[in-house]
Design an enzyme around this catalytic site. Structure first.
Site, short mmCIF file in Angstrom:
data_model
loop_
_atom_site.label_atom_id
_atom_site.label_comp_id
_atom_site.label_asym_id
_atom_site.label_seq_id
_atom_site.Cartn_x
_atom_site.Cartn_y
_atom_site.Cartn_z
N SER A 32 13.20 11.40 8.74
CA SER A 32 12.51 12.69 8.58
C SER A 32 12.66 13.29 7.18
O SER A 32 12.72 14.52 7.05
CB SER A 32 12.96 13.69 9.65
OG SER A 32 12.64 13.23 10.94
N HIS A 65 15.19 -2.73 10.61
CA HIS A 65 14.83 -1.35 10.93
C HIS A 65 15.20 -1.06 12.39
O HIS A 65 15.09 -1.94 13.25
CB HIS A 65 13.32 -1.13 10.71
CG HIS A 65 12.95 0.31 10.78
ND1 HIS A 65 12.79 0.96 11.97
CD2 HIS A 65 12.76 1.24 9.81
CE1 HIS A 65 12.50 2.24 11.73
NE2 HIS A 65 12.47 2.42 10.43
N GLU A 114 19.82 4.94 8.20
CA GLU A 114 18.83 5.70 8.94
C GLU A 114 19.38 6.03 10.34
O GLU A 114 19.27 5.21 11.26
CB GLU A 114 17.54 4.89 9.10
CG GLU A 114 16.88 4.54 7.79
CD GLU A 114 15.39 4.28 7.95
OE1 GLU A 114 14.61 5.01 7.36
OE2 GLU A 114 15.02 3.38 8.73
N ASN A 159 7.55 3.79 4.10
CA ASN A 159 7.44 2.84 5.20
C ASN A 159 6.25 3.30 6.04
O ASN A 159 6.35 4.25 6.80
CB ASN A 159 8.74 2.85 6.03
CG ASN A 159 8.64 1.95 7.25
OD1 ASN A 159 7.67 1.19 7.41
ND2 ASN A 159 9.63 2.04 8.13
N TRP A 160 5.12 2.62 5.84
CA TRP A 160 3.90 3.03 6.54
C TRP A 160 3.94 2.68 8.03
O TRP A 160 3.09 3.11 8.79
CB TRP A 160 2.67 2.38 5.88
CG TRP A 160 2.26 3.01 4.59
CD1 TRP A 160 2.76 4.14 4.00
CD2 TRP A 160 1.21 2.54 3.71
NE1 TRP A 160 2.10 4.39 2.82
CE2 TRP A 160 1.14 3.44 2.62
CE3 TRP A 160 0.33 1.45 3.75
CZ2 TRP A 160 0.22 3.27 1.57
CZ3 TRP A 160 -0.58 1.29 2.70
CH2 TRP A 160 -0.63 2.19 1.63
N LYS A 161 4.90 1.85 8.42
CA LYS A 161 4.99 1.37 9.82
C LYS A 161 3.63 0.80 10.26
O LYS A 161 2.92 0.23 9.44
CB LYS A 161 5.48 2.50 10.72
CG LYS A 161 6.80 3.09 10.21
CD LYS A 161 7.50 3.95 11.22
CE LYS A 161 8.80 4.47 10.61
NZ LYS A 161 9.60 5.26 11.53
N GLU A 165 13.74 0.41 14.67
CA GLU A 165 12.67 0.15 15.66
C GLU A 165 12.63 -1.32 16.02
O GLU A 165 12.36 -1.68 17.17
CB GLU A 165 11.33 0.64 15.09
CG GLU A 165 11.25 2.17 15.13
CD GLU A 165 10.40 2.80 14.03
OE1 GLU A 165 9.60 2.10 13.40
OE2 GLU A 165 10.57 4.03 13.82
N GLY A 201 11.67 10.12 12.73
CA GLY A 201 10.46 10.60 13.38
C GLY A 201 10.68 11.81 14.28
O GLY A 201 9.80 12.18 15.07
P1 PGA Z 1 10.59 9.01 9.34
O1 PGA Z 1 10.87 7.43 9.37
O2 PGA Z 1 10.62 9.43 7.89
O3 PGA Z 1 9.25 9.19 9.97
O4 PGA Z 1 11.69 9.65 10.13
C1 PGA Z 1 11.82 6.84 8.53
C2 PGA Z 1 11.94 5.37 8.85
O5 PGA Z 1 11.91 5.01 10.03
O6 PGA Z 1 12.06 4.53 7.93
#
Ligand code: PGA
Length: 254
Positions: A212, A95, A167, A9-11, A97, A173
């Protein structure tokens, strides 16, 4: 046997010049990864280029979001058919976020997931509790509710197309991966719920862990009975690190 699925997931990162630099490095590194599905979820602006770079490989491009309507006056939004047009085989929905920063409800996520299935795109449906919810002993209950509401519009005969990503928000993160045991406990709970909703098909739905994930932690996570993959943010921006995650079977600590 559920086929493992490792997804990047490059966000909101990278621009077009980065894509070929990434794929030129990544594709040969994972050439030997045969029995896993590999997915890269990129920003909308990079999908065309990414799908072109991935043509002829088994690696699949994915969206990070979608709008449930087919077309119309939804300025700034992208429909499922547009993702299909870009060659996406998967898309992330729900997600944390998006839930936290853009106020997306599980009912909205459910509509997105079914819109994707109508265009033959597999939804990666994310669920997960916050630290506050976990500390209050509510992790399983929160995940259960999110999952029930987010999968409410999935037709039984398409259940196997769905991927669930657990998640925990406190692990995203933050560098704080859930222990394999904590993750397995929630995955087993999700599995039970999927089987109750979809019967035998629920047993074949893949459940990814995200939060993470690193080359150093992926092996022990993947070794848990109900962890079928990983959704990887930060570490996926480095093609070398993500390739080691894809090749998780080689990452066993001595
Ligand atoms: P992360 O993100 O590996 O940077 O914790 C995972 C995600 O949000 O899909």
């Amino acid at each position: 046997m559920r086929r493992p699925i490792l997804a990047a997931n490059w966000k909101m990162n990278l621009t077009s010049a980065d894509v070929s630099a990434y794929t030129n490095r990544f594709i040969p590194l994972v050439a030997d990864a045969k029995d896993v599905d590999i997915v890269i979820a990129a920003p909308f602006t990079l999908l065309d280029r990414l799908a072109n770079e991935l043509a002829g490989t088994a690696i699949q491009a994915a969206g990070q979001n979608v709008h449930p309507e087919e077309s119309g006056a939804f300025t700034g939004e992208i429909a499922a058919a547009m993702l299909a047009d870009m060659g996406c085989a998967y898309a992330i929905v729900g997600h944390s976020e998006r839930r936290a920063l853009f106020g997306e409800s599980s009912a909205f996520v459910a509509k997105k997931a079914s819109a994707l299935l109508r265009c033959e795109i597999r939804p990666i449906v994310c669920v997960g509790e916050t630290l506050q919810q976990r500390d209050a002993g509510r992790a399983l209950e929160v995940v259960e509710t999110q999952l029930r509401e987010s999968l409410a519009e999935i037709p039984g005969e398409q259940a196997e197309q769905v991927v669930v990503a657990y998640e925990p928000v406190w692990a995203i993160g933050t560098g704080r991966t859930a222990t394999p045991e904590i993750a397995q406990e929630v995955h087993a709970h999700i599995r039970k719920q999927l089987s109750a909703q979809f019967g035998e098909a629920g047993n074949r739905i893949r459940i990814q862990y995200g939060g993470s994930v690193k080359p150093e932690t992926v092996y022990d996570l993947m070794n848990q009975p109900d962890i079928d993959g990983a959704l990887v943010g930060g570490a996926s921006l480095d093609p070398e690190a993500f390739s080691r995650i894809v090749l998780y079977q080689n990452q066993r600590n001595p």
